[in-house]
Design an enzyme around this catalytic site. Structure first.
Site, PDB file in Angstrom:
ATOM      1  N   SER A 156       0.854  -1.194   0.000  1.00  0.00           N
ATOM      2  CA  SER A 156       0.000   0.000   0.000  1.00  0.00           C
ATOM      3  C   SER A 156       0.886   1.239   0.000  1.00  0.00           C
ATOM      4  O   SER A 156       2.061   1.155   0.410  1.00  0.00           O
ATOM      5  CB  SER A 156      -0.852  -0.001   1.278  1.00  0.00           C
ATOM      6  N   TYR A 182      -1.435  -0.740  10.508  1.00  0.00           N
ATOM      7  CA  TYR A 182      -1.666  -1.090   9.099  1.00  0.00           C
ATOM      8  C   TYR A 182      -0.389  -0.845   8.292  1.00  0.00           C
ATOM      9  O   TYR A 182       0.039  -1.704   7.508  1.00  0.00           O
ATOM     10  CB  TYR A 182      -2.824  -0.265   8.543  1.00  0.00           C
TER      11      TYR A 182
HETATM   12  P1  NDP Z   1     -11.950  -5.121   0.054  1.00  0.00           P
HETATM   13  O1  NDP Z   1     -12.374  -4.966   1.461  1.00  0.00           O
HETATM   14  O2  NDP Z   1     -12.917  -4.797  -1.035  1.00  0.00           O
HETATM   15  O3  NDP Z   1     -11.383  -6.572  -0.200  1.00  0.00           O
HETATM   16  C1  NDP Z   1     -10.647  -7.264   0.778  1.00  0.00           C
HETATM   17  C2  NDP Z   1     -10.606  -8.728   0.401  1.00  0.00           C
HETATM   18  O4  NDP Z   1      -9.834  -9.435   1.379  1.00  0.00           O
HETATM   19  C3  NDP Z   1     -12.010  -9.343   0.389  1.00  0.00           C
HETATM   20  O5  NDP Z   1     -12.129 -10.152  -0.760  1.00  0.00           O
HETATM   21  C4  NDP Z   1     -12.018 -10.208   1.649  1.00  0.00           C
HETATM   22  O6  NDP Z   1     -12.810 -11.373   1.428  1.00  0.00           O
HETATM   23  C5  NDP Z   1     -10.548 -10.587   1.760  1.00  0.00           C
HETATM   24  N1  NDP Z   1     -10.198 -11.038   3.102  1.00  0.00           N
HETATM   25  C6  NDP Z   1     -10.226 -10.324   4.260  1.00  0.00           C
HETATM   26  N2  NDP Z   1      -9.900 -11.123   5.293  1.00  0.00           N
HETATM   27  C7  NDP Z   1      -9.672 -12.366   4.771  1.00  0.00           C
HETATM   28  C8  NDP Z   1      -9.327 -13.618   5.321  1.00  0.00           C
HETATM   29  N3  NDP Z   1      -9.115 -13.797   6.639  1.00  0.00           N
HETATM   30  N4  NDP Z   1      -9.194 -14.678   4.494  1.00  0.00           N
HETATM   31  C9  NDP Z   1      -9.408 -14.534   3.159  1.00  0.00           C
HETATM   32  N5  NDP Z   1      -9.735 -13.377   2.578  1.00  0.00           N
HETATM   33  C10 NDP Z   1      -9.866 -12.305   3.390  1.00  0.00           C
HETATM   34  O7  NDP Z   1     -10.643  -4.191  -0.091  1.00  0.00           O
HETATM   35  P2  NDP Z   1      -9.599  -4.007  -1.282  1.00  0.00           P
HETATM   36  O8  NDP Z   1      -9.991  -4.734  -2.485  1.00  0.00           O
HETATM   37  O9  NDP Z   1      -9.338  -2.564  -1.362  1.00  0.00           O
HETATM   38  O10 NDP Z   1      -8.300  -4.674  -0.629  1.00  0.00           O
HETATM   39  C11 NDP Z   1      -7.448  -5.580  -1.296  1.00  0.00           C
HETATM   40  C12 NDP Z   1      -6.022  -5.330  -0.838  1.00  0.00           C
HETATM   41  O11 NDP Z   1      -5.591  -4.060  -1.300  1.00  0.00           O
HETATM   42  C13 NDP Z   1      -5.816  -5.327   0.662  1.00  0.00           C
HETATM   43  O12 NDP Z   1      -4.629  -6.031   0.975  1.00  0.00           O
HETATM   44  C14 NDP Z   1      -5.660  -3.849   0.995  1.00  0.00           C
HETATM   45  O13 NDP Z   1      -4.919  -3.643   2.154  1.00  0.00           O
HETATM   46  C15 NDP Z   1      -4.943  -3.370  -0.257  1.00  0.00           C
HETATM   47  N6  NDP Z   1      -5.014  -1.933  -0.520  1.00  0.00           N
HETATM   48  C16 NDP Z   1      -6.188  -1.329  -0.874  1.00  0.00           C
HETATM   49  C17 NDP Z   1      -6.245   0.024  -1.105  1.00  0.00           C
HETATM   50  C18 NDP Z   1      -7.505   0.733  -1.455  1.00  0.00           C
HETATM   51  O14 NDP Z   1      -7.499   1.977  -1.485  1.00  0.00           O
HETATM   52  N7  NDP Z   1      -8.600   0.060  -1.741  1.00  0.00           N
HETATM   53  C19 NDP Z   1      -5.025   0.856  -0.992  1.00  0.00           C
HETATM   54  C20 NDP Z   1      -3.858   0.123  -0.654  1.00  0.00           C
HETATM   55  C21 NDP Z   1      -3.860  -1.214  -0.434  1.00  0.00           C
HETATM   56  P3  NDP Z   1     -13.773 -12.074   2.535  1.00  0.00           P
HETATM   57  O15 NDP Z   1     -14.231 -11.007   3.472  1.00  0.00           O
HETATM   58  O16 NDP Z   1     -14.868 -12.656   1.679  1.00  0.00           O
HETATM   59  O17 NDP Z   1     -12.908 -13.110   3.176  1.00  0.00           O
END
Ligand code: NDP
Length: 248
Positions: free
Chosen positions: A143, A156
């Site tokens: 990130s 984070y």
């Molecule tokens: P979302 O919340 O839309 O997606 C997060 C995903 O992670 C979901 O599919 C969720 O699926 C999954 N997840 C969370 N916990 C678990 C777990 N224990 N096991 C398996 N899957 C898990 O957020 P983003 O798409 O934005 O996030 C994706 C990545 O991008 C993350 O690592 C985030 O830190 C990073 N990021 C995002 C930014 C942004 O601005 N959006 C900026 C910088 C980094 P489920 O709940 O179904 O398990």
């Protein structure tokens, strides 16, 4: 179609929403075979169905990345079903920002478990296969917060810095096995990420900011396609991107 993506077996954690979901759609259009992982099985099954109905190929494997056995079984299933694993996109993550004085220790632990240990479990599961194949590609999601620290982001940011450190160490060690590693560090993108912030002031401020300047998840998906599509002797080690309007 973009070179070098068609036929690749790509495992995506966190495929049930946001960046992971958008990437699955994008890569399926480029001919990749998708193995979709997340805890919300209804979401990944629906996504796999949509991809298959549109002529692509995808399977859904409900997985909690905090469980090493489930992550191993995810990667084993991909190899069992499709004969190989070309890319592991370690994308699952969460960002419950808060100030230290709020003492949200459970959330600190959750971030360490998902954002750091989840990535390590993915590496542990896929590395032996990639080593044997003499090919593969780890893409680990950090990130901008892995480069910058701001009030409320310390834990984070620490987890996302750890992703960068782990990825660079991995990169150096796996060059003899022809394995590529990419760190991708997104800035603000409109996804469900802010839904898990339990401090309502921080959540409101972030919603307003990301609502204003945030990119759509396809921006991320395009960059993942770019990294995968490079010739095998070229490794895009690190990508940092932001909306043009993002200051931090
Ligand atoms: P979302 O919340 O839309 O997606 C997060 C995903 O992670 C979901 O599919 C969720 O699926 C999954 N997840 C969370 N916990 C678990 C777990 N224990 N096991 C398996 N899957 C898990 O957020 P983003 O798409 O934005 O996030 C994706 C990545 O991008 C993350 O690592 C985030 O830190 C990073 N990021 C995002 C930014 C942004 O601005 N959006 C900026 C910088 C980094 P489920 O709940 O179904 O398990």
């Amino acid at each position: 179609m973009t070179e070098n993506i068609k036929g690749k077996v790509v495992v995506i954690t966190g495929a049930s929403s946001g960046l992971g979901e958008a990437t699955a759609k994008r890569l399926s259009e480029e001919g990749a075979i998708l193995v979709l992982a997340a805890r919300r099985s209804d979401r990944i099954e629906k996504l796999a169905n949509t991809i298959n109905e549109n002529g692509g190929k995808a399977i859904a494997i409900p997985t909690d990345v905090t469980n090493a056995k489930q992550v191993q079984s995810l990667v084993d299933s991909a190899v069992h079903q499709f004969g190989k694993i070309d890319v592991l996109l370690n994308n699952a993550g969460l960002m419950p920002l808060s100030a230290f004085e709020s003492l949200k220790v459970d959330e600190w632990e959750q971030m360490i478990d998902v954002n750091i240990k989840g990535v390590l479990y993915g590496i542990a599961a896929a590395l032996p296969y990639m080593k044997k194949q003499k090919s593969g590609h780890f893409i680990n999601v950090s990130s901008v917060a892995g480069h910058k620290i701001f009030a409320g982001s310390a834990v984070y940011s620490a987890t996302k810095s750890a992703v960068r450190v782990i990825s660079e160490g991995l990169r150096q060690e796996v060059t003899p096995f022809n394995i590529r590693t990419t760190i991708i560090s997104p800035g603000a993108v409109k996804t469900e990420l802010l839904e898990h912030i339990t401090d309502s002031d921080i959540q409101t401020a972030n919603r307003a900011y990301v609502g204003n300047v945030g990119l759509t998840p396809d921006a991320f998906a395009r960059l993942i396609a770019f990294a995968i599509s490079q010739p095998e002797d070229m490794d895009i080690n690190e990508i940092l991107f932001r909306p043009t309007a993002q200051e931090l």
